[in-house]
Design a protein around this motif. Structure first.
Motif, short mmCIF file in Angstrom:
data_model
loop_
_atom_site.label_atom_id
_atom_site.label_comp_id
_atom_site.label_asym_id
_atom_site.label_seq_id
_atom_site.Cartn_x
_atom_site.Cartn_y
_atom_site.Cartn_z
N PHE A 126 0.84 -1.19 0.00
CA PHE A 126 0.00 0.00 0.00
C PHE A 126 0.87 1.25 0.00
O PHE A 126 2.00 1.23 0.50
CB PHE A 126 -0.92 0.02 1.22
CG PHE A 126 -1.82 -1.18 1.30
CD1 PHE A 126 -2.99 -1.22 0.57
CD2 PHE A 126 -1.48 -2.26 2.09
CE1 PHE A 126 -3.82 -2.34 0.63
CE2 PHE A 126 -2.29 -3.38 2.16
CZ PHE A 126 -3.46 -3.41 1.43
N GLY A 127 0.34 2.32 -0.53
CA GLY A 127 1.06 3.58 -0.55
C GLY A 127 0.25 4.62 -1.31
O GLY A 127 -0.78 4.32 -1.93
N SER A 128 0.72 5.83 -1.29
CA SER A 128 -0.03 6.96 -1.83
C SER A 128 -0.10 6.95 -3.35
O SER A 128 0.90 6.69 -4.03
CB SER A 128 0.61 8.27 -1.37
OG SER A 128 -0.06 9.37 -1.94
N THR A 141 -1.47 -4.66 -5.27
CA THR A 141 -1.66 -3.26 -4.89
C THR A 141 -3.10 -2.85 -5.19
O THR A 141 -3.88 -3.63 -5.73
CB THR A 141 -0.70 -2.33 -5.65
OG1 THR A 141 -1.21 -2.10 -6.98
CG2 THR A 141 0.71 -2.90 -5.72
N ILE A 145 3.49 -1.31 4.02
CA ILE A 145 2.75 -0.06 3.93
C ILE A 145 3.73 1.09 3.78
O ILE A 145 4.48 1.43 4.71
CB ILE A 145 1.86 0.13 5.18
CG1 ILE A 145 0.87 -1.05 5.25
CG2 ILE A 145 1.11 1.44 5.12
CD1 ILE A 145 0.39 -1.37 6.62
N GLY A 175 1.54 7.10 2.97
CA GLY A 175 0.28 7.34 2.25
C GLY A 175 -0.70 8.12 3.11
O GLY A 175 -0.39 8.51 4.23
N THR A 235 -4.41 4.60 2.84
CA THR A 235 -3.31 3.78 3.34
C THR A 235 -3.46 3.54 4.84
O THR A 235 -3.25 2.43 5.34
CB THR A 235 -1.97 4.48 3.04
OG1 THR A 235 -1.87 4.70 1.63
CG2 THR A 235 -0.80 3.64 3.50
N THR A 249 -3.96 0.04 6.91
CA THR A 249 -3.04 -0.27 8.01
C THR A 249 -3.79 -0.72 9.25
O THR A 249 -3.49 -1.78 9.83
CB THR A 249 -2.18 0.96 8.35
OG1 THR A 249 -1.45 1.37 7.20
CG2 THR A 249 -1.21 0.66 9.48
#
Length: 269
Positions: free
Chosen positions: A77-79, A108, A171, A174, A178, A182
């Motif tokens: 996960f991420g921005s 993703t 993670i 984000g 995100t 989490t």
């Protein structure tokens, strides 16, 4: 008088619709088959809650069918706002590549930014690159590095796929989405809905304030347990992240073997 003749009919103003009983003002004219086959009727029925249940069911069926044969996988996960020139983009790309080399499919959210970078790294390394998109008010199609992709209408169906088919979460920095993933993962691990499931926060500078707040405020107030922060692994190193996942996988495999051996050694009744 025959037995069937003695049975009372439905009260006035009552109609059965399958297992559902409707009375008085709730009785609708016509039958379900009539409303299905009469194309001249209104189309509002496709927006009703019972119809949405079928759509929700179809999303689970489609997701399970598409992902059931995936190899072991990690959700990253991420921005979506991480630009290609940002250092975090290159980190996500290297992470995706390292996970693929270690034998993991990379899952993703299928969007741009850090998600695209992780998918790209996995794809370039010859791994399996998966994108689970979501219908949003603004356009966000699956990125071009996704090899296996599906778009969801409902966040909760999509979240199930992230967890069900992954052995770990990594993670990256984000925003709200995100953070949502989490704490969803942490809740599942804390309540033992999933076991031996690493949750890795990548980027100590970014996540440090959150960790400090959880430790000094949330834990001190007794809102989480003494060892709940041990559920998180914070790192700035790609190799450390992958190594942590591999160690957890090895532990999970050893535990599964021990459980199978215990069942095999159990005396017959």
């Amino acid at each position: 008088m025959s037995e069937s003749a003695e049975r009372p009919g439905p009260p006035p103003g009552q109609r059965s619709r399958g297992p559902v009983v409707l009375r008085r003002a709730q009785v609708q004219s016509g039958t379900t088959d009539q409303r299905l086959l009469d194309s001249r009727g209104p189309s509002d029925w496709v927006h009703t809650d019972p119809w949405r249940v079928l759509r929700i069911q179809s999303e689970f069926v489609e997701g399970f069918g598409l992902l059931a044969e995936l190899p072991k996988a990690v959700s990253v996960f991420g921005s979506a706002r991480t630009g290609p020139d940002h250092p975090e983009y290159e980190i996500a790309r290297r992470l995706g590549s390292a996970l693929a080399v270690a034998g993991f499919a990379v899952i993703t959210g299928g969007g741009p930014g850090a998600m695209e970078a992780a998918n790209r790294g996995a794809c370039e390394a010859g791994g399996v690159s998966v994108g689970l998109g979501i219908e949003l008010p603004f356009e966000q199609s699956l990125n071009h590095w996704v090899d296996i992709g599906i778009n969801f209408r409902y966040f909760f169906a999509r979240k199930t796929m992230f967890v069900k088919y992954a052995q770990a979460f990594v993670i990256l920095p984000g925003g709200f989405g995100t953070l949502d993933e989490t704490f969803e993962a942490l809740t599942l691990v804390q309540t033992q809905k999933v076991t031996r499931f690493p949750v890795i926060l990548f980027g100590s500078a970014y996540w440090g304030g959150l960790i400090d707040w959880l430790r000094s405020t949330v834990r001190e107030a007794g809102k989480i347990g003494e060892h709940d922060l041990d559920l998180l692994h914070v790192t700035d190193d790609v190799d450390d992240a992958v190594g942590h996942i591999l160690a957890a996988e090895s532990e999970r495999s050893a535990q599964a073997q021990a459980e199978r051996a215990a069942v095999a050694d159990r005396p017959s009744p």
